[in-house]
Write a protein that holds these residues in place. Structure first.
Motif, PDB file in Angstrom:
ATOM      1  N   ASP A  41     -21.869 -35.924  52.172  1.00 42.89           N
ATOM      2  CA  ASP A  41     -20.948 -34.781  52.229  1.00 42.89           C
ATOM      3  C   ASP A  41     -19.570 -35.216  52.698  1.00 42.89           C
ATOM      4  N   GLU A  42     -19.557 -36.073  53.729  1.00 46.80           N
ATOM      5  CA  GLU A  42     -18.272 -36.545  54.235  1.00 46.80           C
ATOM      6  C   GLU A  42     -17.551 -37.380  53.182  1.00 46.80           C
ATOM      7  N   ALA A  43     -18.323 -38.192  52.465  1.00 54.27           N
ATOM      8  CA  ALA A  43     -17.717 -39.017  51.424  1.00 54.27           C
ATOM      9  C   ALA A  43     -17.157 -38.157  50.306  1.00 54.27           C
ATOM     10  N   LYS A  44     -17.906 -37.101  49.941  1.00 55.76           N
ATOM     11  CA  LYS A  44     -17.425 -36.191  48.895  1.00 55.76           C
ATOM     12  C   LYS A  44     -16.126 -35.521  49.329  1.00 55.76           C
ATOM     13  N   ASP A  45     -16.114 -35.048  50.587  1.00 54.70           N
ATOM     14  CA  ASP A  45     -14.884 -34.437  51.089  1.00 54.70           C
ATOM     15  C   ASP A  45     -13.745 -35.447  51.074  1.00 54.70           C
ATOM     16  N   HIS A  46     -14.086 -36.688  51.468  1.00 52.31           N
ATOM     17  CA  HIS A  46     -13.063 -37.730  51.506  1.00 52.31           C
ATOM     18  C   HIS A  46     -12.538 -38.014  50.101  1.00 52.31           C
ATOM     19  N   VAL A  47     -13.451 -38.068  49.125  1.00 54.22           N
ATOM     20  CA  VAL A  47     -13.041 -38.319  47.742  1.00 54.22           C
ATOM     21  C   VAL A  47     -12.196 -37.169  47.220  1.00 54.22           C
ATOM     22  N   ASP A  48     -12.636 -35.931  47.548  1.00 54.15           N
ATOM     23  CA  ASP A  48     -11.852 -34.769  47.109  1.00 54.15           C
ATOM     24  C   ASP A  48     -10.455 -34.806  47.701  1.00 54.15           C
ATOM     25  N   GLU A  49     -10.369 -35.174  48.998  1.00 52.29           N
ATOM     26  CA  GLU A  49      -9.055 -35.258  49.623  1.00 52.29           C
ATOM     27  C   GLU A  49      -8.208 -36.344  48.955  1.00 52.29           C
ATOM     28  N   ASP A  50      -8.831 -37.500  48.710  1.00 48.82           N
ATOM     29  CA  ASP A  50      -8.092 -38.578  48.053  1.00 48.82           C
ATOM     30  C   ASP A  50      -7.664 -38.179  46.657  1.00 48.82           C
ATOM     31  N   LEU A  51      -8.556 -37.464  45.940  1.00 50.15           N
ATOM     32  CA  LEU A  51      -8.215 -37.019  44.592  1.00 50.15           C
ATOM     33  C   LEU A  51      -7.057 -36.043  44.631  1.00 50.15           C
ATOM     34  N   GLU A  52      -7.086 -35.127  45.615  1.00 59.97           N
ATOM     35  CA  GLU A  52      -5.999 -34.169  45.746  1.00 59.97           C
ATOM     36  C   GLU A  52      -4.700 -34.894  46.102  1.00 59.97           C
ATOM     37  N   GLU A  53      -4.808 -35.885  47.002  1.00 58.49           N
ATOM     38  CA  GLU A  53      -3.622 -36.664  47.348  1.00 58.49           C
ATOM     39  C   GLU A  53      -3.095 -37.425  46.140  1.00 58.49           C
ATOM     40  N   THR A  54      -4.038 -37.969  45.340  1.00 61.21           N
ATOM     41  CA  THR A  54      -3.626 -38.700  44.142  1.00 61.21           C
ATOM     42  C   THR A  54      -2.902 -37.770  43.171  1.00 61.21           C
ATOM     43  N   ARG A  55      -3.450 -36.552  43.028  1.00 58.70           N
ATOM     44  CA  ARG A  55      -2.786 -35.587  42.152  1.00 58.70           C
ATOM     45  C   ARG A  55      -1.394 -35.240  42.656  1.00 58.70           C
ATOM     46  N   GLU A  56      -1.319 -35.013  43.991  1.00 64.11           N
ATOM     47  CA  GLU A  56      -0.011 -34.695  44.560  1.00 64.11           C
ATOM     48  C   GLU A  56       0.959 -35.861  44.370  1.00 64.11           C
ATOM     49  N   GLU A  57       0.438 -37.071  44.584  1.00 68.59           N
ATOM     50  CA  GLU A  57       1.297 -38.244  44.424  1.00 68.59           C
ATOM     51  C   GLU A  57       1.741 -38.401  42.978  1.00 68.59           C
ATOM     52  N   ALA A  58       0.799 -38.166  42.045  1.00 71.49           N
ATOM     53  CA  ALA A  58       1.158 -38.256  40.628  1.00 71.49           C
ATOM     54  C   ALA A  58       2.203 -37.206  40.268  1.00 71.49           C
ATOM     55  N   LYS A  59       2.029 -36.015  40.849  1.00 71.14           N
ATOM     56  CA  LYS A  59       3.004 -34.947  40.594  1.00 71.14           C
ATOM     57  C   LYS A  59       4.363 -35.333  41.154  1.00 71.14           C
ATOM     58  N   GLU A  60       4.361 -35.882  42.387  1.00 71.41           N
ATOM     59  CA  GLU A  60       5.618 -36.305  42.986  1.00 71.41           C
ATOM     60  C   GLU A  60       6.265 -37.421  42.165  1.00 71.41           C
ATOM     61  N   GLU A  61       5.425 -38.370  41.724  1.00 66.07           N
ATOM     62  CA  GLU A  61       5.966 -39.458  40.907  1.00 66.07           C
ATOM     63  C   GLU A  61       6.555 -38.933  39.608  1.00 66.07           C
ATOM     64  N   ALA A  62       5.850 -37.954  39.013  1.00 68.96           N
ATOM     65  CA  ALA A  62       6.367 -37.364  37.770  1.00 68.96           C
ATOM     66  C   ALA A  62       7.691 -36.651  38.022  1.00 68.96           C
ATOM     67  N   GLU A  63       7.730 -35.909  39.150  1.00 61.79           N
ATOM     68  CA  GLU A  63       8.978 -35.217  39.481  1.00 61.79           C
ATOM     69  C   GLU A  63      10.095 -36.219  39.742  1.00 61.79           C
ATOM     70  N   GLU A  64       9.759 -37.299  40.488  1.00 60.70           N
ATOM     71  CA  GLU A  64      10.775 -38.314  40.762  1.00 60.70           C
ATOM     72  C   GLU A  64      11.242 -38.979  39.471  1.00 60.70           C
ATOM     73  N   LYS A  65      10.285 -39.244  38.589  1.00 54.14           N
ATOM     74  CA  LYS A  65      10.644 -39.873  37.315  1.00 54.14           C
ATOM     75  C   LYS A  65      11.535 -38.954  36.490  1.00 54.14           C
ATOM     76  N   ALA A  66      11.131 -37.652  36.477  1.00 50.72           N
ATOM     77  CA  ALA A  66      11.948 -36.681  35.737  1.00 50.72           C
ATOM     78  C   ALA A  66      13.341 -36.590  36.347  1.00 50.72           C
ATOM     79  N   GLU A  67      13.374 -36.610  37.703  1.00 50.47           N
ATOM     80  CA  GLU A  67      14.673 -36.535  38.378  1.00 50.47           C
ATOM     81  C   GLU A  67      15.523 -37.762  38.063  1.00 50.47           C
ATOM     82  N   GLN A  68      14.879 -38.937  38.056  1.00 51.16           N
ATOM     83  CA  GLN A  68      15.605 -40.158  37.727  1.00 51.16           C
ATOM     84  C   GLN A  68      16.090 -40.134  36.283  1.00 51.16           C
ATOM     85  N   GLU A  69      15.225 -39.689  35.375  1.00 54.08           N
ATOM     86  CA  GLU A  69      15.631 -39.603  33.974  1.00 54.08           C
ATOM     87  C   GLU A  69      16.786 -38.620  33.805  1.00 54.08           C
ATOM     88  N   GLU A  70      16.715 -37.519  34.587  1.00 57.20           N
ATOM     89  CA  GLU A  70      17.804 -36.530  34.505  1.00 57.20           C
ATOM     90  C   GLU A  70      19.115 -37.147  34.997  1.00 57.20           C
TER      91      GLU A  70
END
Length: 391
Positions: free
Chosen positions: A274-303
Motif C-alpha cells: 500500500d505504501e509503495a502504491k501511494d509512493h508510486v502514485d505520488e511519483d506519477l503525479e509529480e512526474t505529470r506535474e513536472e511534464a506539464k511544467e516542462e511543457a509550459e516552459e518549452k511553450a514559453e521558451q518557444e513563444e
C-alpha cells in the motif's frame, strides 16, 4: 551607414532560476533504474518503521506465548510423569525393604527349626508349611493359591474339619484383627467357629513360626498393594504418553505460532505494498506535474523565440525601410542640388543679362541672394534629415 540589430548572430536562451531549480529537484527525485526498468527502494518509502517493528514484535510475542503455554503444559505433563516415576521408585524401595523384613523372618524360622531340631522333611515341618500356606491363601487374591486334595484332607485333620469358603473368610478376618493398629474385631460366634477349626494342637516351634509368619504377612500384604500401585502408575504413564502422541500439543502450538507469524508477515507486506502504491502514485503525479511544467516552459521558451524572431524581422524591416528612405532622400538631395545649380546658372545669366539695367541691378541681386539663401536652407535641411536617420 549600417544598423546592427544584435552583435551576436547565435542567440542563446537561458532558463530562469526557478526552472533550473525545478530541473535539479527532478533530477534528485529520479528513481533508480535497474536493467532498464524502474525500481523502488523500500527504504525510500515513507513507512513508519516503528509501526512495522511493533506489528512484528506483537506477532513474535503472541507466537512465543503460544509456544510457551504449550511448553509449560508439556513441562507440567513431564513433571507429572516424573512425579509418578519418583513415586514408583519410592514404592520399589519400600517393596525391597519389605522383602528384607520377610527374608529376616524366613531366617528366624530357619534358625528356630535348627534350634528345635525339626527336620525339613518331617511331618511337623510339613504341617507348619501347610498352615502357612493356608494363611497366605487368606491374604492373597482369589485363585492365586491352590490346594491339592491331599493338602485339604490334612488341613481337616489339623483343624478338626475341612475348611469351607466361609472359613477362609473368617481366617482372613482373624489375620486382619491381629494386624498392629487394626480396628477389626471378631464376634463371639466367630471366635467359636475358629475354635471348631482347631484340631491337632500346635507345637512350640510351630506356634513361634506362625507368629513370625503373621509378622511377615504384614509386609507381604503391603507388597501386594505396592505391586498394584506400581501397575497403576505404569498405566497412568502409558495413558499420558498416549494422549500426548494423540494431541501433539507442541506440534499444534508450533503450527499456530507459524500461522501467527505468517499472518503478520502478510500484513506487513500489505502495508509495504500500500505504501509503495501511494509512493508510486505520488511519483506519477509529480512526474505529470513536472511534464506539464516542462511543457509550459518549452511553450514559453518557444513563444520567446517566436517573439525574438518577430522582433528580428521587424528590425530587419525597419533597416530596409531606413535604407530605402535614405536612398530616396539622397536622390531628392541630388535632384535639389541639380535644381540649385540650374537655378544658380539661370540667375547668373539673368544677372548678366540685367547688367545693362543698372537701376534694377541691386533689386535683382537682392532677389538672387534671397533665392540662394533659401536653396542653402533646403540643402541643410536635407543633410540634417540624413543625419537624424543615421542617428
Amino acid at each position: 551607414m549600417q544598423i546592427r540589430a544584435n552583435t551576436n548572430g547565435n542567440q542563446i536562451i537561458h532558463t530562469n532560476a526557478d526552472a533550473r531549480a525545478r530541473a535539479e529537484e527532478r533530477a534528485g527525485r529520479k528513481n533508480r533504474q535497474v536493467n532498464g526498468k524502474q525500481s523502488i527502494f523500500a527504504g525510500d518509502l515513507g513507512l513508519h518503521g516503528d509501526m512495522i517493528s511493533l506489528r512484528r514484535q506483537r506477532a513474535q510475542k503472541k507466537a512465543l506465548k503460544i509456544i510457551g503455554d504449550a511448553w509449560n503444559g508439556e513441562k507440567k505433563v513431564d513433571q507429572s510423569i516424573t512425579d509418578i516415576r519418583d513415586r514408583m521408585l519410592g514404592l520399589w524401595a519400600e517393596k525391597e525393604e519389605n522383602l528384607g523384613y520377610i527374608a529376616q523372618g524366613d531366617a528366624q524360622k530357619e534358625a528356630l527349626r535348627v534350634h528345635y531340631g525339626v527336620s525339613s522333611d518331617s511331618q511337623e515341618q510339613k504341617d507348619l508349611e501347610l498352615l502357612e500356606k493356608k494363611e497366605k491363601a487368606s491374604i492373597s487374591p482369589a485363585g492365586e493359591v491352590y490346594f491339592t486334595q491331599e493338602e485339604l484332607d490334612r488341613l481337616e485333620v489339623l483343624e478338626g474339619r475341612k475348611p469351607t469358603a466361609e472359613d477362609f473368610e473368617l481366617l482372613k478376618k482373624k489375620a486382619d484383627s491381629e494386624m498392629p493398629g487394626s480396628t477389626v474385631k471378631l464376634t463371639e460366634e466367630e471366635e467359636a467357629k475358629l475354635a471348631e477349626l482347631e484340631g491337632v494342637p500346635l507345637t512350640e516351634y510351630q506356634e513361634r513360626c506362625l507368629k513370625i509368619d503373621k509378622y511377615q504377612q504384614r509386609f507381604e500384604v503391603r507388597n501386594i498393594q505396592i505391586d498394584e500401585e506400581i501397575m497403576n502408575c505404569n498405566r497412568t504413564i502409558g495413558a499420558i504418553q498416549l494422549e500426548r502422541l494423540k494431541h501433539q500439543e507442541m506440534v499444534k502450538a508450533q503450527k499456530k505460532a507459524d500461522e501467527v507469524m505468517e499472518a503478520a508477515n502478510d500484513e506487513i507486506f500489505g502495508m509495504l505494498v500500500d505504501e509503495a502504491k501511494d509512493h508510486v502514485d505520488e511519483d506519477l503525479e509529480e512526474t505529470r506535474e513536472e511534464a506539464k511544467e516542462e511543457a509550459e516552459e518549452k511553450a514559453e521558451q518557444e513563444e520567446k523565440i517566436e517573439e525574438r524572431k518577430e522582433q528580428q524581422e521587424q528590425l530587419e524591416e525597419q533597416v530596409e525601410e531606413t535604407q530605402v528612405k535614405n536612398e530616396e532622400q539622397e536622390r531628392l538631395r541630388r535632384e535639389a542640388s541639380e535644381r540649385s545649380r540650374e537655378d544658380a546658372d539661370l540667375l547668373e545669366s539673368m544677372m548678366d543679362a540685367g547688367m545693362g539695367n543698372t537701376g534694377s541691378v541691386s533689386d535683382v541681386q537682392t532677389d538672387v541672394k534671397t533665392m540662394l539663401h533659401k536653396m542653402k536652407l533646403l540643402e541643410e535641411d536635407l543633410k540634417g534629415s540624413m543625419v537624424d536617420d543615421q542617428a
